[in-house]
Scaffold this motif. Structure first.
Motif, mmCIF file in Angstrom:
data_model
loop_
_atom_site.group_PDB
_atom_site.id
_atom_site.type_symbol
_atom_site.label_atom_id
_atom_site.label_comp_id
_atom_site.label_asym_id
_atom_site.label_seq_id
_atom_site.Cartn_x
_atom_site.Cartn_y
_atom_site.Cartn_z
ATOM 1 N N GLU A 1 0.826 -1.211 0.000
ATOM 2 C CA GLU A 1 0.000 0.000 0.000
ATOM 3 C C GLU A 1 0.860 1.261 0.000
ATOM 4 O O GLU A 1 0.532 2.247 -0.664
ATOM 5 N N LEU A 2 1.987 1.207 0.711
ATOM 6 C CA LEU A 2 2.896 2.354 0.673
ATOM 7 C C LEU A 2 3.460 2.552 -0.729
ATOM 8 O O LEU A 2 3.647 3.688 -1.187
ATOM 9 N N ARG A 3 3.755 1.450 -1.415
ATOM 10 C CA ARG A 3 4.254 1.565 -2.785
ATOM 11 C C ARG A 3 3.201 2.207 -3.682
ATOM 12 O O ARG A 3 3.522 3.066 -4.515
ATOM 13 N N ARG A 4 1.937 1.825 -3.505
ATOM 14 C CA ARG A 4 0.873 2.419 -4.326
ATOM 15 C C ARG A 4 0.736 3.911 -4.046
ATOM 16 O O ARG A 4 0.530 4.706 -4.975
ATOM 17 N N LEU A 5 0.846 4.292 -2.791
ATOM 18 C CA LEU A 5 0.746 5.714 -2.457
ATOM 19 C C LEU A 5 1.901 6.500 -3.085
ATOM 20 O O LEU A 5 1.703 7.604 -3.600
ATOM 21 N N ARG A 6 3.102 5.908 -3.049
ATOM 22 C CA ARG A 6 4.257 6.588 -3.650
ATOM 23 C C ARG A 6 4.084 6.733 -5.157
ATOM 24 O O ARG A 6 4.323 7.811 -5.726
ATOM 25 N N GLU A 7 3.653 5.652 -5.803
ATOM 26 C CA GLU A 7 3.475 5.700 -7.252
ATOM 27 C C GLU A 7 2.353 6.654 -7.641
ATOM 28 O O GLU A 7 2.440 7.351 -8.663
ATOM 29 N N GLU B 1 14.927 10.519 -0.428
ATOM 30 C CA GLU B 1 15.547 11.826 -0.206
ATOM 31 C C GLU B 1 14.647 12.708 0.650
ATOM 32 O O GLU B 1 15.112 13.370 1.588
ATOM 33 N N LEU B 2 13.352 12.726 0.355
ATOM 34 C CA LEU B 2 12.426 13.564 1.101
ATOM 35 C C LEU B 2 12.231 13.068 2.532
ATOM 36 O O LEU B 2 11.976 13.859 3.444
ATOM 37 N N LEU B 3 12.372 11.755 2.740
ATOM 38 C CA LEU B 3 12.222 11.187 4.075
ATOM 39 C C LEU B 3 13.519 11.265 4.872
ATOM 40 O O LEU B 3 13.509 11.140 6.088
ATOM 41 N N GLY B 4 14.635 11.514 4.177
ATOM 42 C CA GLY B 4 15.920 11.583 4.858
ATOM 43 C C GLY B 4 16.542 10.232 5.094
ATOM 44 O O GLY B 4 17.208 10.001 6.101
ATOM 45 N N THR B 5 16.323 9.322 4.149
ATOM 46 C CA THR B 5 16.905 7.984 4.269
ATOM 47 C C THR B 5 17.450 7.593 2.901
ATOM 48 O O THR B 5 17.733 8.462 2.080
ATOM 49 N N ALA C 1 3.078 9.584 4.505
ATOM 50 C CA ALA C 1 1.745 9.905 4.008
ATOM 51 C C ALA C 1 1.652 11.375 3.617
ATOM 52 O O ALA C 1 1.014 11.725 2.618
ATOM 53 N N SER C 2 2.319 12.228 4.392
ATOM 54 C CA SER C 2 2.338 13.653 4.064
ATOM 55 C C SER C 2 3.148 13.915 2.800
ATOM 56 O O SER C 2 2.737 14.683 1.924
ATOM 57 N N ILE C 3 4.297 13.243 2.678
ATOM 58 C CA ILE C 3 5.128 13.387 1.478
ATOM 59 C C ILE C 3 4.367 12.927 0.243
ATOM 60 O O ILE C 3 4.456 13.536 -0.835
ATOM 61 N N TYR C 4 3.579 11.845 0.389
ATOM 62 C CA TYR C 4 2.819 11.305 -0.733
ATOM 63 C C TYR C 4 1.492 12.029 -0.944
ATOM 64 O O TYR C 4 0.724 11.654 -1.827
ATOM 65 N N GLU C 5 1.231 13.039 -0.104
ATOM 66 C CA GLU C 5 0.014 13.860 -0.214
ATOM 67 C C GLU C 5 -1.250 13.000 -0.160
ATOM 68 O O GLU C 5 -2.200 13.203 -0.921
ATOM 69 N N CYS C 6 -1.250 12.025 0.744
ATOM 70 C CA CYS C 6 -2.427 11.178 0.927
ATOM 71 C C CYS C 6 -3.475 11.948 1.721
ATOM 72 O O CYS C 6 -3.225 12.365 2.853
ATOM 73 N N PRO D 1 -7.634 10.234 5.592
ATOM 74 C CA PRO D 1 -7.243 10.007 6.995
ATOM 75 C C PRO D 1 -7.593 8.602 7.492
ATOM 76 O O PRO D 1 -6.878 8.059 8.336
ATOM 77 N N GLU D 2 -8.651 8.008 6.963
ATOM 78 C CA GLU D 2 -9.028 6.657 7.368
ATOM 79 C C GLU D 2 -7.942 5.660 6.978
ATOM 80 O O GLU D 2 -7.576 4.778 7.767
ATOM 81 N N LEU D 3 -7.413 5.813 5.764
ATOM 82 C CA LEU D 3 -6.348 4.937 5.302
ATOM 83 C C LEU D 3 -5.077 5.147 6.109
ATOM 84 O O LEU D 3 -4.419 4.180 6.514
ATOM 85 N N VAL D 4 -4.730 6.410 6.360
ATOM 86 C CA VAL D 4 -3.506 6.706 7.117
ATOM 87 C C VAL D 4 -3.602 6.131 8.523
ATOM 88 O O VAL D 4 -2.652 5.532 9.032
ATOM 89 N N ASP D 5 -4.757 6.289 9.161
ATOM 90 C CA ASP D 5 -4.928 5.738 10.511
ATOM 91 C C ASP D 5 -4.849 4.217 10.504
ATOM 92 O O ASP D 5 -4.286 3.599 11.421
ATOM 93 N N ALA D 6 -5.419 3.589 9.477
ATOM 94 C CA ALA D 6 -5.371 2.128 9.378
ATOM 95 C C ALA D 6 -3.934 1.649 9.171
ATOM 96 O O ALA D 6 -3.516 0.638 9.747
ATOM 97 N N LEU D 7 -3.173 2.368 8.362
ATOM 98 C CA LEU D 7 -1.763 2.025 8.160
ATOM 99 C C LEU D 7 -0.963 2.259 9.440
ATOM 100 O O LEU D 7 -0.072 1.468 9.786
ATOM 101 N N ALA D 8 -1.292 3.334 10.161
ATOM 102 C CA ALA D 8 -0.584 3.641 11.407
ATOM 103 C C ALA D 8 -0.768 2.518 12.425
ATOM 104 O O ALA D 8 0.136 2.206 13.205
ATOM 105 N N ALA D 9 -1.948 1.904 12.414
ATOM 106 C CA ALA D 9 -2.220 0.804 13.337
ATOM 107 C C ALA D 9 -1.385 -0.433 13.011
ATOM 108 O O ALA D 9 -1.266 -1.340 13.844
ATOM 109 N N MET D 10 -0.808 -0.481 11.811
ATOM 110 C CA MET D 10 0.002 -1.630 11.391
ATOM 111 C C MET D 10 1.490 -1.403 11.615
ATOM 112 O O MET D 10 2.310 -2.255 11.281
#
Length: 364
Positions: free
Chosen positions: A98-104, A115-119, A143-148, A151-160
């Protein structure tokens, strides 16, 4: 190996540290050396005299978290980060996908995201493959860098995020096939389940005798111990229906699966009676697909649709001759929902389905 000479102990071998994404070395455990005089010193104390201060600022740990079943973690800048996983679970792979999909979707390459995350790019690749975990803080930064803007998706990912807690299925790791554990993990973390079974009783509702009869049909035959372990693991899956916050369950079962007398008449009757009792739960809806319905989508398939707290994180599992196959792309999820909806159109309603099961019991 490199050697440093100390007056009191002689040569001390320093292990080379494997490269770790982010530029730091892997965790190093310093073992005590005992001098001939009987005095005990740690290598770490001696290294403080010879290693530059710049290197001493790197804090290396080799800490074992009991719930993580042997996963080593490295603390970096106040954040716990999991070391590479040898075999990521289905949930860990799902998180990374899911993170890959958000990035793409944001139109960012892995190097640019790093680079944007500092890693570095390797860290991004490993996270997306499920080999690394990240903290909730870093997840929300991504999530902020990917401009997601979901909030429901971000919270669900945060729980993981964070350290993974061991599930009941981990007790069977290395004892039953890995996809058995993947299915159990997907079910456990789902808020609702939809299934389609055309040849078998749903695994969650199988009795021990029914499951044993199925496993005894394997060719070549399974060792007796493995059969018993598979039965115990299958029966444990029922917890998702009975726990404090149970998943809602909607099952579609073809009449053929109900009439098949697996294990003989008595085991088949007991299985149907158990299924009928389970259908009376408030969170369970079972619907029978009668022979008279004719053809329907996915006839012959065994499907599990697991809904997550965010629909973006739903997962579909399909049985195959070689094991479980998982699907999670938005298009695939949409198509499976539409197919299940179509099958529901030809199935009996809940009450008529219970009547049908009761009629089959009378004739067994």
């Amino acid at each position: 190996m490199r050697q440093l000479a100390f007056a009191s102990t002689g040569p001390v071998c320093l292990p080379h540290r494997p490269a770790f994404p982010g530029g730091q070395g892997g965790a190093v455990r310093f073992q005590r050396l005992t001098a001939k005089s009987g005095a005990s010193h740690t290598v770490a104390e001696k290294l403080q005299r010879v290693i530059p201060n710049s290197l001493q600022r790197v804090e290396c740990l080799n800490r074992m978290d009991a719930p993580n079943k042997g996963v080593h973690t490295v603390r970096e800048q106040g954040e716990d980060r999991m070391a590479p996983r040898q075999a990521p679970t289905i949930r860990q792979r799902r998180f990374g996908a899911e993170l890959r999909r958000l990035r793409e979707a944001a139109g960012l390459s892995a190097p640019r995201a790093a680079e944007l995350l500092g890693t570095d790019r390797t860290t991004i690749s490993n996270v997306e493959a499920g080999r690394f975990g990240i903290s909730e803080q870093r997840l929300r930064r991504l999530a902020s860098i990917y401009e997601c803007d979901d909030p429901e998706l971000v919270d669900a990912l945060a729980a993981m995020t964070g350290g993974r807690k061991a599930g009941w299925w981990d007790e069977y790791r290395g004892k039953v096939p890995p996809d058995f554990l993947d299915v159990a993990e997907v079910e456990f973390h789902a808020c609702s389940l939809r299934t389609l079974q055309t040849a078998h009783i749903p695994g969650i509702f199988q009795t021990g005798e029914h499951a044993r009869a199925l496993f005894d049909l394997f060719i070549p035959a399974l060792p007796r111990l493995e059969v018993e372990l598979r039965i115990a693991q299958r029966l444990s899956r029922h917890i998702v229906i009975t726990r404090e916050r149970p998943a809602t369950y909607g099952g579609l079962i073809h009449e053929a699966a109900l009439r098949m007398q697996v294990g003989g008449r008595q085991p088949a009757r007991a299985q149907l009676e158990h299924l009928l009792k389970e259908s009376e739960r408030d969170n369970v809806t079972l619907r029978v697909i009668p022979f008279s319905s004719g053809g329907f989508p996915m006839a012959g398939d065994s499907i599990l649709y697991a809904s997550a707290d965010s629909p973006h994180l739903d997962t579909v599992q399909v049985d195959s001759p070689t094991g479980a196959v998982f699907f999670d792309s938005p298009t695939q999820l949409s198509n499976f929902r539409r197919r299940l909806d179509a099958v529901e159109q030809v199935a009996l309603n809940a009450q008529k389905s219970r009547d049908a099961i009761l009629e089959i019991i009378r004739n067994v």
